[in-house]
Scaffold this active site. Structure first.
Site, PDB file in Angstrom:
ATOM      1  N   TYR A  32      92.405   8.082 -26.334  1.00 52.14           N
ATOM      2  CA  TYR A  32      91.634   7.319 -27.315  1.00 52.14           C
ATOM      3  C   TYR A  32      92.493   6.243 -27.967  1.00 52.14           C
ATOM      4  CZ  TYR A  32      87.772   6.548 -30.572  1.00 52.14           C
ATOM      5  OH  TYR A  32      86.723   5.992 -31.279  1.00 52.14           O
ATOM      6  N   THR A  75      78.241   4.573 -23.106  1.00 56.21           N
ATOM      7  CA  THR A  75      77.965   3.194 -23.465  1.00 56.21           C
ATOM      8  C   THR A  75      78.955   2.265 -22.761  1.00 56.21           C
ATOM      9  OG1 THR A  75      79.455   3.242 -25.376  1.00 56.21           O
ATOM     10  CG2 THR A  75      77.176   3.935 -25.744  1.00 56.21           C
ATOM     11  N   LYS A 134      89.642   4.396 -36.439  1.00 56.06           N
ATOM     12  CA  LYS A 134      88.495   5.171 -36.910  1.00 56.06           C
ATOM     13  C   LYS A 134      88.871   6.042 -38.105  1.00 56.06           C
ATOM     14  CE  LYS A 134      85.297   3.938 -33.893  1.00 56.06           C
ATOM     15  NZ  LYS A 134      84.108   3.172 -34.303  1.00 56.06           N
ATOM     16  N   SER A 188      73.409   0.879 -25.698  1.00 54.27           N
ATOM     17  CA  SER A 188      74.366   0.913 -26.802  1.00 54.27           C
ATOM     18  C   SER A 188      73.823   1.748 -27.956  1.00 54.27           C
ATOM     19  CB  SER A 188      74.672  -0.506 -27.279  1.00 54.27           C
ATOM     20  OG  SER A 188      73.502  -1.150 -27.758  1.00 54.27           O
ATOM     21  N   ILE A 189      74.738   2.265 -28.767  1.00 58.28           N
ATOM     22  CA  ILE A 189      74.339   3.056 -29.929  1.00 58.28           C
ATOM     23  C   ILE A 189      73.491   2.233 -30.882  1.00 58.28           C
ATOM     24  CG2 ILE A 189      75.231   4.177 -32.009  1.00 58.28           C
ATOM     25  CD1 ILE A 189      77.508   5.287 -30.312  1.00 58.28           C
ATOM     26  N   ASP A 240      80.201 -12.964 -34.253  1.00 51.74           N
ATOM     27  CA  ASP A 240      81.526 -12.484 -33.865  1.00 51.74           C
ATOM     28  C   ASP A 240      82.319 -12.305 -35.145  1.00 51.74           C
ATOM     29  OD1 ASP A 240      84.173 -12.156 -33.074  1.00 51.74           O
ATOM     30  OD2 ASP A 240      83.997 -13.520 -31.370  1.00 51.74           O
ATOM     31  N   VAL A 241      82.608 -11.059 -35.506  1.00 53.38           N
ATOM     32  CA  VAL A 241      83.217 -10.789 -36.808  1.00 53.38           C
ATOM     33  C   VAL A 241      84.634 -11.342 -36.913  1.00 53.38           C
ATOM     34  CG1 VAL A 241      81.791  -8.743 -37.172  1.00 53.38           C
ATOM     35  CG2 VAL A 241      84.063  -8.493 -36.120  1.00 53.38           C
TER      36      VAL A 241
END
Length: 258
Positions: A159, A197, A166, A24-25, A67-68
């Site tokens: 996307y 990812t 984004k 992951s990033i 968990d947001v």
């Protein structure tokens, strides 16, 4: 002969959200930041704990679940991280998600509920993170960094609703930079090229997207997690003290020719 310069993030304290696994990033950012001398706390969702655990162990960082979507989760995470580290100097937000049905369909047909969840998790959680981090950041300020993608600026096929999410995130970066700048807090978005990812694998025809980026980018290759992490560490460090409010590409130059 002068001694070697200290590591770029020596004595810096950072919180990195969104570790999914070693690919992951957020993992790449953690590895580079730790190598540059930062002390870290990492977070992931419950389902990722078995895969994020080795990443945290490798950089010697505590791993916390967050968990947001759960009320109070970010407040608890930030307070715990600040307590363990004695404050914060930077936070890296590497979180994005949308329901598969909405992600794989047309934006035109997206559900209100799915669109709102994507915006909450992928965008507004960064505003909430900034709000929670602000009182814990050093009196000298600090850095808040999030992850975007070219689909914020261009309509990238497949996307889906992540593009509008984004785009909102990049706008949010500019507003946070304006509002938090007087406190010395710098805010940035990093826009990497496609990297393989787990999260990206949920996009339709992602392999074709990577192939196109590899073929058309001026550098004729994909970027690495290390390269993304190096940029994040630079933005978190004192070398970027005069920069804020930007979306910075690390995509082999693809954005310039796409």
């Amino acid at each position: 002969m002068s001694s070697a310069a200290p590591p770029a993030l020596q004595a810096k304290r950072g919180l990195i959200l969104g570790v999914a696994n070693q690919h992951s990033i957020a993992s790449g950012c953690a590895k580079v930041a730790a190598a540059h001398g930062a002390r870290l706390v990492l977070s992931c969702v419950d389902a990722a704990l078995p895969y994020a655990g080795p990443v945290a162990a490798a950089v010697g960082a505590p791993l916390l679940s967050c968990d947001v979507e759960h009320a109070g989760a970010l407040e608890t995470l930030v307070r715990s991280a600040a307590t363990q580290l004695g404050g914060l100097d930077f936070a890296i937000h590497s979180i994005a998600w949308a329901p598969a049905a909405d992600l794989h369909g047309r934006v035109t047909d997206s559900s209100s509920a799915g669109f709102l969840r994507a915006m909450h998790i992928s965008c507004h959680s960064f505003a909430e993170l900034a709000r929670q981090c602000e009182p814990h950041l050093s009196v000298r300020g600090g850095s808040l960094i999030t992850m975007s993608y070219l689909g914020a600026e261009q309509a990238v096929p497949h996307y889906g609703i992540m593009g509008p999410a984004k785009a909102a995130l990049e706008s949010l970066v500019r507003y946070l930079a304006q509002e938090l700048g007087p406190r010395g807090i710098r805010v940035h978005a990093i826009s990497p090229g496609p990297v393989p990812t787990r999260a990206a694998s949920g996009l339709e025809q992602f392999d074709a997207l990577m192939q196109q980026a590899r073929a058309r980018a001026p550098l004729r290759r994909l970027v690495t997690l290390d390269e993304i992490g190096q940029l994040a560490s630079f933005l978190a460090g004192d070398g970027a003290s005069g920069m804020s409010g930007q979306t910075i590409y690390v995509d082999g130059g693809y954005h310039a020719v796409a």
